[in-house]
Design a protein around this motif. Sequence first.
Motif, PDB file in Angstrom:
ATOM      1  N   ASN B 116       0.754  -1.133  -0.085  1.00 47.06           N
ATOM      2  CA  ASN B 116       0.093   0.007  -0.159  1.00 47.06           C
ATOM      3  C   ASN B 116       0.863   1.217   0.006  1.00 47.06           C
ATOM      4  OD1 ASN B 116       0.932  -0.300   2.525  1.00 47.06           O
ATOM      5  ND2 ASN B 116      -0.961  -0.261   3.530  1.00 47.06           N
ATOM      6  N   ILE B 117       2.296   1.111   0.094  1.00 45.68           N
ATOM      7  CA  ILE B 117       3.111   2.226  -0.201  1.00 45.68           C
ATOM      8  C   ILE B 117       3.544   2.259  -1.637  1.00 45.68           C
ATOM      9  CG2 ILE B 117       3.471   2.805   2.106  1.00 45.68           C
ATOM     10  CD1 ILE B 117       5.953   1.143   1.187  1.00 45.68           C
ATOM     11  N   GLY B 118       3.256   1.727  -2.683  1.00 44.13           N
ATOM     12  CA  GLY B 118       3.770   1.510  -3.931  1.00 44.13           C
ATOM     13  C   GLY B 118       4.989   2.597  -4.284  1.00 44.13           C
TER      14      GLY B 118
ATOM     15  N   ASP C  50       5.381  -0.972   6.250  1.00 45.47           N
ATOM     16  CA  ASP C  50       6.022  -0.616   4.954  1.00 45.47           C
ATOM     17  C   ASP C  50       6.137   0.925   4.894  1.00 45.47           C
ATOM     18  OD1 ASP C  50       5.054  -3.148   4.465  1.00 45.47           O
ATOM     19  OD2 ASP C  50       3.367  -2.909   3.274  1.00 45.47           O
ATOM     20  N   PHE C  51       5.513   1.579   5.369  1.00 43.46           N
ATOM     21  CA  PHE C  51       5.854   2.989   5.116  1.00 43.46           C
ATOM     22  C   PHE C  51       7.031   3.287   5.625  1.00 43.46           C
ATOM     23  CE2 PHE C  51       5.387   7.485   6.656  1.00 43.46           C
ATOM     24  CZ  PHE C  51       5.336   8.093   5.268  1.00 43.46           C
ATOM     25  N   LEU C  52       7.153   2.909   6.993  1.00 41.95           N
ATOM     26  CA  LEU C  52       8.556   3.252   7.813  1.00 41.95           C
ATOM     27  C   LEU C  52       9.949   2.828   7.059  1.00 41.95           C
ATOM     28  CD1 LEU C  52       7.677   3.144  11.611  1.00 41.95           C
ATOM     29  CD2 LEU C  52       8.348   5.001   9.984  1.00 41.95           C
ATOM     30  N   GLY C  53       9.276   1.389   6.398  1.00 42.54           N
ATOM     31  CA  GLY C  53      10.437   0.954   5.832  1.00 42.54           C
ATOM     32  C   GLY C  53      10.850   1.702   4.478  1.00 42.54           C
ATOM     33  N   ALA C  54      10.003   1.964   3.862  1.00 41.59           N
ATOM     34  CA  ALA C  54      10.425   2.981   2.514  1.00 41.59           C
ATOM     35  C   ALA C  54      10.776   4.000   2.978  1.00 41.59           C
ATOM     36  CB  ALA C  54       9.001   3.172   1.693  1.00 41.59           C
TER      37      ALA C  54
END
Lengths: 207, 329, 188
Positions: B116-118, C50-54
Amino acid sequence: MSLDNLKNRNVGVQNYKMLDLGHTPETGWGKFKQVLKRSVKLELFVGLKVTMREMFKALFMGEMHTVKYPFEKLPISPRYRAIHEMKRLLESGHYRCIGCGLCEKICISNCIKMDTRYDENQRKEVSDYTINFGRCIFCGYCAEVCPELAIVHGGRYETASEQRASYSNFEDMLTPMDQLVNQKEYPGFGAPTPVADKNIKKTPLAY
Amino acid sequence: MDGYIIATVIKAILILAVISALAGFGTYIERKILAFMQRRLGPMHVGPFGVLQIAADGIKLFTKEDFIPSGANKIIFMVAPIITAATAFIALAAVPLLPEFTLFGVTVRPIVSDMNIGILFVIAMMGVGLYGPLLAGMAQENKWGIIGSARTAIQFLSYEVVTGLSLLAPIMMVGSLSLIDFNTYQAGGIAHWIVWTQPVAFVLFLISGFAETNRTPFDLLENEAEVISGYATEYSGMRWGMFFIGEYANMITIGFLASLVFLGGFNPLWIIPGGLAIILKVAFFFFLMLWVRAAWPHIRPDQLMWLCWKVLMPLAVINILITGLVMMA
Amino acid sequence: MEAIAFYIFAILITGLFLVTVFSRNILYSMSSLAAGMVLISGLFFIIRADFLGAVQLVVYSGAIMALYAFGMMFFDATRDVKEKNTSKYLVFLLSGFSAVALVVIFSAPAIGKHIEVEPIAKGLGHLDNVHAIGAVLFTKYLIPFEVAAVMLLVAMIAGIVLASKRMDESLSEVYVGTDPETEKKEQK
């Protein structure tokens, strides 16, 4: 490109024009105005338009510039001094060379070697004639001194060879008998000019 | 679960194969189009219209001797091209390439990992990809390599800000970082494309996309006239080829990103089905990159920094501000 | 499955950071630092953050890129760096003390049980990762967030002030004219 276009290049008669490029702005405000003007006029897109136009011209209007060299060649100037050719007399088909030896004598790189002898009719005959193209510098003196326009320069300019010395025989340079009808008179270096007749003067008999 | 893993592996292999083949084909297209724009013929002799030139180049690259110069730092020198190529493909993992379709009764979603952060992941991975040129340049004992990697560093530090900020405004509008959400947001046809509401962001993203893929107005890294070949000076053979594949894969990724975020993605367009629509859009962006390369001169590194920090970044921030105000109102 | 991935990542990260500390080659230590930072984002992905990873990827790849730029300026990347330690014990003591202090600071609340490490995302279960982070940042942790932003702003302005003293002149102009004082110094 046809030969006319090639010869009509007007070397030395260019008409240079000074373009009105304006001035580089000095102040920040001037720079800003320039950027703004260029952005509004979309100057970058003019560049894109030009390349696209060229692509269309090349693809659909046959204005491709490429010459596929080994398969097609550009016309070469008649005065170009490339591999020698030996001409024949048009009437009899006999070679024009009279064996005078002037070309051998004048050759400054000593690459022409000729031997002559008398044949059964007591006419001079070229028995042996070679040009060492490894040494030849294509100065054109041989063609210039030849009184009979027998040795001339042709248009074959691919002169690369595998060895330093690459000899060429008389027979190889001679126009083949079956090509005699196609033999063209040599207009280049050493040939009489088109106005040669007018330039002939009477030998002054005053002395 | 097993089926999911197998499907993912198959998708990954397919994308790897197709995109690297496309990258090879991209070199042919680039040479052909640049040639046409300069009124030349381009590759002609290998195969019909020179199509097999790719195969010839591939054979040449594969069979070249793989050597490492004596002064170079061996490990880093060997790893650097792999970073470029690998990250380019990892970035593609989060990109939905085509709309869903059904094959043998199974619904296939042509995206390796629908996180969801593609969009953030893609940008991050492409950013990491610049470690390849950086390390490559520094691993050589070569001035041109060092200059190339110094330029990589400043280029990265310049454009990355603009990329992020320019994408922020569309992200605010959509309210999601998933590329599939971007696509569904624009499902209503051409009038719903984000490019109409965010033209500034689109232009900014294109500019920074060009910088991200080292395409011509910003090809400072390996500009031949100035720094020989920059970071790739001492590379040859397949290692050099990996840089190339990475660059072309990045071009394709940027094409996908731009068309997904701004140009309506893979929604069907009039009579054109969605899959064909997105392929056409990506092809247009690819062509645009070649077109620009034929038309525009490239700029100096200091001009790039000036452009990114003093012009584009303020523009992007103002754009975000206005977007926010409009959304609040 | 996740435990295996975690241990692989953990071992790799620790190994890479050890290389960072112990390597004498600037290129090795910075590359392993960068690789370790990238792998840390793997840990975030394992716990579905996921957000923190990116963000970890974006931020640290940029930060270490700047570090590389400095490394390029200060060191020859193909040679080993020779360190000059005036007193080894001082370095040992200082670094050891700061490491112990960090460990104590981070583990003391958990050991002391005075502050419970409560899950932040309590009550945010219906939101996805990105929205949950946004909600937490702008409600519970608003003040630290804003303070951090102000600190960054201060740092940015300070950087601009430090760098912009001679911004109007280009570097080539700065050193062309030799003023008499420096000339005297050179002669001495």
